[in-house]
Design a protein around this motif. Structure first.
Motif: not given
Length: 242
Positions: A67-74, A95-99, A232-239
Motif C-alpha cells: 500500500x506504500x504506507x509508512x509504518x512505525x514498529x514498536x 519505516x521507524x523501528x524502536x524498542x 528509509x529506516x528511522x529511529x526515535x532519535x530522528x523524531x
C-alpha cells in the motif's frame, strides 16, 4: 488530519494509542488484530503503527509495502531475521523501528552513548530493567536499545560486548563488556537504569515510566513525523532531531 492505523489494536499499547491520538492531532482510521486482514488497514490509512507480535511482522510489512504506507514498529522481541525484513522494506517505504517510543528514553539513549564514549575503558557498564510480571520477552527492547547505545559509545556492538544475565561461577568481569539484567514483577510499567561503575565512583542514568500513555504519545508523534518522510529506516532519535 493524519489517518493512523493500528496493528495490535486490542493490546495495551493499541488501546492507549487510541486514547491519546486525538490529543496529538491524529485520527484513528481503523485497527487490526489477530485474524484480521492487515492489507485492508494499510490501504485506508496514511501511516501505520505496529504493536502486535514478532510473528505478525512479516505480514504487516508486506501489507505496508503493497500500500506504500509508512509504518512505525514498536513491537519488541525481534530477531535478526525481523531486522533484515525491516531493512528490505525500508528500501520502499518509510519505516521507524524502536524498542521504546518514549521521548525520555530516546534522550536517555543519547546520554548513555555520550557517557560511554567519554569515559575510559576502566568504567564498567551495567544495565538493569524491570517490567510487570506478564511481559513475555527479556531483556526488554528498551534495555537492548540502551545497550546498543552504550556499545556504540565504546566503539563496539551489543552482539560483541553484551552479557545477558549471569549465573554460576562466571569468573571476573571482562573489560569492555556490557551487562544486562532483567527483573519481572508486579505491575511495573518500565524501569531502566544504566550504571557506569568506575574506581571509587559511580554514575547512574535512569528512567521510570509511571504511565503507559507516555509510550502511546511518543508513538503517535513518531507516526505523525514519519508520515511525511521518504523511504528509509528511522529511529526515535530522528523524531527529536538527534
Amino acid at each position: 488530519m493524519t489517518k493512523l492505523g493500528i496493528y495490535g489494536c486490542l493490546g495495551r499499547m493499541g488501546r492507549a494509542i487510541q486514547d491519546v491520538a486525538p490529543e496529538e492531532g491524529a485520527m484513528i482510521c481503523g485497527g487490526a488484530d489477530m485474524g484480521d486482514d492487515p492489507a485492508a488497514l494499510a490501504q485506508q490509512c496514511d501511516v501505520l503503527v505496529d504493536f502486535s507480535s514478532p510473528a505478525a511482522l512479516e505480514a504487516h510489512l508486506a501489507a505496508a509495502r503493497a500500500a506504500a504506507t509508512p509504518i512505525v514498529i514498536g513491537t519488541t522481541g525481534l530477531s535478526a531475521q525481523h531486522h533484515a525484513m525491516i531493512d528490505e522494506a525500508a528500501g520502499e517505504i518509510a519505516v521507524l523501528q524502536t524498542g521504546n517510543t518514549s521521548l525520555g528514553i530516546t534522550l536517555l539513549a543519547r546520554l548513555v552513548r555520550e557517557a560511554a564514549q567519554r569515559l575510559s575503558a576502566d568504567w564498567d557498564i551495567e544495565i538493569v530493567e524491570m517490567h510487570h510480571r506478564n511481559k513475555v520477552d527479556a531483556p526488554s527492547g528498551t534495555a537492548l536499545l540502551l545497550g546498543e547505545a552504550a556499545a556504540e559509545g565504546i566503539g563496539s556492538t551489543l552482539a560483541e560486548a553484551g552479557v545477558i544475565g549471569r549465573a554460576g561461577l562466571t569468573g571476573a568481569r571482562a573489560e569492555g563488556t556490557i551487562g544486562i539484567a532483567s527483573l519481572r514483577g508486579g505491575s511495573v510499567i518500565g524501569d531502566h537504569g544504566v550504571f557506569f561503575a568506575g574506581n571509587g565512583e559511580r554514575i547512574e542514568l535512569s528512567h521510570r515510566a509511571d504511565d503507559r500513555a507516555i509510550f502511546a504519545r511518543g508513538a503517535v508523534q513518531a507516526a505523525l513525523w514519519l508520515a511525511n518522510q521518504p523511504a528509509g529506516r528511522y529511529d526515535m532519535g530522528a523524531v527529536l532531531g538527534l
